[in-house]
Every structure is written in C-alpha cells, then in structure tokens.
Design an enzyme around this catalytic site. Structure first.
Site, PDB file in Angstrom:
ATOM      1  CD  GLU A 151      -2.773   1.164   2.493  1.00  0.00           C
ATOM      2  OE1 GLU A 151      -3.574   2.106   2.636  1.00  0.00           O
ATOM      3  OE2 GLU A 151      -2.719   0.186   3.269  1.00  0.00           O
ATOM      4  CD  GLU A 157      -0.788   7.008   8.051  1.00  0.00           C
ATOM      5  OE1 GLU A 157      -0.943   5.767   8.071  1.00  0.00           O
ATOM      6  OE2 GLU A 157      -1.732   7.809   7.966  1.00  0.00           O
ATOM      7  CG  ASP A 184      -6.181   4.573   1.963  1.00  0.00           C
ATOM      8  OD1 ASP A 184      -6.763   5.676   1.908  1.00  0.00           O
ATOM      9  OD2 ASP A 184      -6.262   3.826   2.956  1.00  0.00           O
ATOM     10  CB  THR A 185      -9.500   7.418  -1.730  1.00  0.00           C
ATOM     11  OG1 THR A 185     -10.203   7.066  -0.523  1.00  0.00           O
ATOM     12  CG2 THR A 185      -9.896   6.468  -2.854  1.00  0.00           C
ATOM     13  CG  HIS A 187      -2.624   6.815   2.592  1.00  0.00           C
ATOM     14  ND1 HIS A 187      -2.048   7.391   3.704  1.00  0.00           N
ATOM     15  CD2 HIS A 187      -3.184   5.659   3.018  1.00  0.00           C
ATOM     16  CE1 HIS A 187      -2.258   6.611   4.767  1.00  0.00           C
ATOM     17  NE2 HIS A 187      -2.945   5.555   4.361  1.00  0.00           N
ATOM     18  NE  ARG A 216      -6.740   6.860   7.254  1.00  0.00           N
ATOM     19  CZ  ARG A 216      -5.526   6.437   7.543  1.00  0.00           C
ATOM     20  NH1 ARG A 216      -4.840   7.021   8.504  1.00  0.00           N
ATOM     21  NH2 ARG A 216      -4.980   5.440   6.891  1.00  0.00           N
ATOM     22  CD  GLU A 245      -7.455   1.347   6.256  1.00  0.00           C
ATOM     23  OE1 GLU A 245      -6.864   0.357   6.688  1.00  0.00           O
ATOM     24  OE2 GLU A 245      -6.927   2.146   5.450  1.00  0.00           O
TER      25      GLU A 245
END
Length: 293
Positions: A151, A157, A184-185, A187, A216, A245
């Site tokens: 990912e 991160e 991941d949208t 990020h 988020r 998420e």
C-alpha cells in the site's frame, strides 16, 4: 461487481476486538468483507482463529487483513538484525493468516509503519532493503496461497512507497506474481497530483482499494471526487476488493496511531456509526452501478 468491505476499527479503538461480533455486524449491514489488523492473530489460540473463520463462512463474510508494521520489525531497516527479525515476524503472521484460510494481506507490510528515526533518510537504500526482504516473504506467501498487496501511504506514515508510480515500480522490480498494489484514497489525496491518473498508473497491478474521505471520514461525506475515482477504476477494468477504512472516533490505541485527535462525527454512538456504515455501503454500491464495476 467488486466486493465491498469495511475495516473493523471503524467501530473499535483497540486493534484487537471481538472479531465475531463485527463479522455479524458487517453481514447484517450488507458488506461482503470484514478487514482487520493481522497482528492479533499471533496471540490467538488456533481454536479461536478457526472459530472466527467458521463464523465468517457461516455469515458469508470474507476476511481480509491489513498491517501497519511495528518499526522494531522494519524489513527495510539498515540494521540487518532488525530486517531479519522482521522477516521472521511477518512469516509468522502469514502462517496465522493461512491458518484462517486468508488469501490477501495489505498495508504497510514492506517497511516499518511511520517515518524511521534516521538522521539522513536514504529512500533508495531503504527500498532496496525492503525488496530484498520481500523476495523472501513473497515466496512464503505464495506457498501459503496468499497475495501480498503493498500500500502506498502518505509521507507521514511511510517513506518507501508514497505514490502509485512508486508502488508500481516496486512490484515490477520485485517481479512476483502474488504481489500487487493497493491504493488508498485518503493517502492518494495527500500525495498524488490527480487521483484518477494514479489509479490508471497502477493499472493491471491494482489488486485492491481502500476508501476514505479527504479527512479519513466516510466516503461521500467530504470533498473527494468519487466520480473521478470510480471512472478511473472502470477505465483500468478493476474488479478487486474495495474496503472502506474510515477512522472517525478519537481515543484508544487506534486513535493515537492514526492521529485522530477529535471525533469527526457529532454522534459517535454505535447506532450512529452503524448508520454511517450503511450510508457508505449504499454510496459505494451506487458508484459501482454507475460505472459498471
């Protein structure tokens, strides 16, 4: 149509929780998948692992696994003892996932989660260290029937993979058919110039997508352009898993690790969270139907 899932820690502030409870909840709401952190499997008796799988099968829920690798097991570390320890640690996790008959693990599983405490960060060297480790782990995963999805995460991160282009270059250099890319949208919103182009860059290597809003929260509640995102998924012929998420509740180890310092909803009762989960499921179903995914 792509399977839709949700991360267990949308509800829970501890990484380990009552998995069976959330399998039942995910099924009741209408999800296909429940995802959770893989690390707690290491502390579970074999009987508990198989019981969770049995219940998941009973309720028609696929279990998938994510991982934020503790930096003391950083397989990209310049410290060889740390790197080798990380390979051993991840090998044990893969074996526990296989015991539960899991077939996919994703997340920051190719390096330590977070920015390493190094005076000078040599990203190229860290990436080479990671690739060296992953060549071993990919073989273990393949023997166990597990696909490894790396990912791309934001600069706060992780260091090794921040963009779709970097993730694609990584998996192409690795050259293992059971290792692909997960985007991941949340990020992507930080790191990419254009979300649709990032998805098209990932192309055939894209095997999974995590969804979350710009802050988020639940997809559809913020300012991300979901038409752009789902149109790009259709453009590349994506049929993989989409797992939402969102992290909207402060407190606990999860809130600390994810940096959630305030509740993102006025009401964070279980009933309110359930309602948000239902909203996001219907929102994503609508986008899948709109773009024929």
């Amino acid at each position: 149509m792509s399977k839709l899932g949700i991360f267990m820690n949308f509800w829970e502030n501890d990484w380990d929780a009552d998995h069976i409870r959330y399998i039942k909840k995910a099924a009741e709401i209408g999800f296909d998948i429940l995802e959770f952190q893989a690390q707690p499997l290491l502390e579970m008796p074999d009987e508990k692992i198989t019981e969770i799988k049995h219940v998941a099968d009973e309720y028609g829920i696929e279990l998938t696994y994510s991982l934020g690798l503790d930096k003391k097991y950083d397989i990209a570390s310049p410290d060889e003892s740390v790197r080798l320890g990380g390979i051993k640690y991840l090998t044990n996790i893969l074996k526990r996932v296989a015991l539960q008959k899991g077939t996919v693990i994703s997340g920051v599983s190719y390096a330590g989660w977070g920015v390493p405490d190094l005076a000078v960060i040599d990203k190229k060297q860290l990436t080479e260290n990671s690739l060296c480790s992953m060549r071993e782990l990919a073989k273990v995963a393949k023997d166990l029937g597990i696909t490894y999805a790396v990912e791309a995460v934001n600069r706060f991160e992780g260091v090794v993979l921040n963009t779709a282009a970097e993730a694609v270059a990584y998996v192409e250099e690795l050259g293992c058919d059971n290792v692909g890319v997960l985007l991941d949208t949340y990020h992507m919103n930080i790191e990419e110039f254009n979300l649709g182009d990032a998805i098209r860059t990932a192309g055939k290597h894209l095997i999974g997508l995590h969804t979350g809003e710009n802050n988020r929260s639940v997809p559809g509640r913020g300012h991300l352009d979901w038409d752009e995102i789902f149109k790009a998924l259709a453009d590349v012929g994506f049929t993989g898993r989409i797992v939402s998420e969102p992290f909207v509740v402060s407190g606990g180890q999860v809130g600390k690790d994810i940096f959630v310092w305030r509740n993102l909803l006025a009401d964070v009762s279980e009933a309110a969270l359930d309602a948000e989960a239902k909203y996001l499921l219907e929102f994503e179903k609508g986008m899948l139907q709109k773009y024929g995914i």
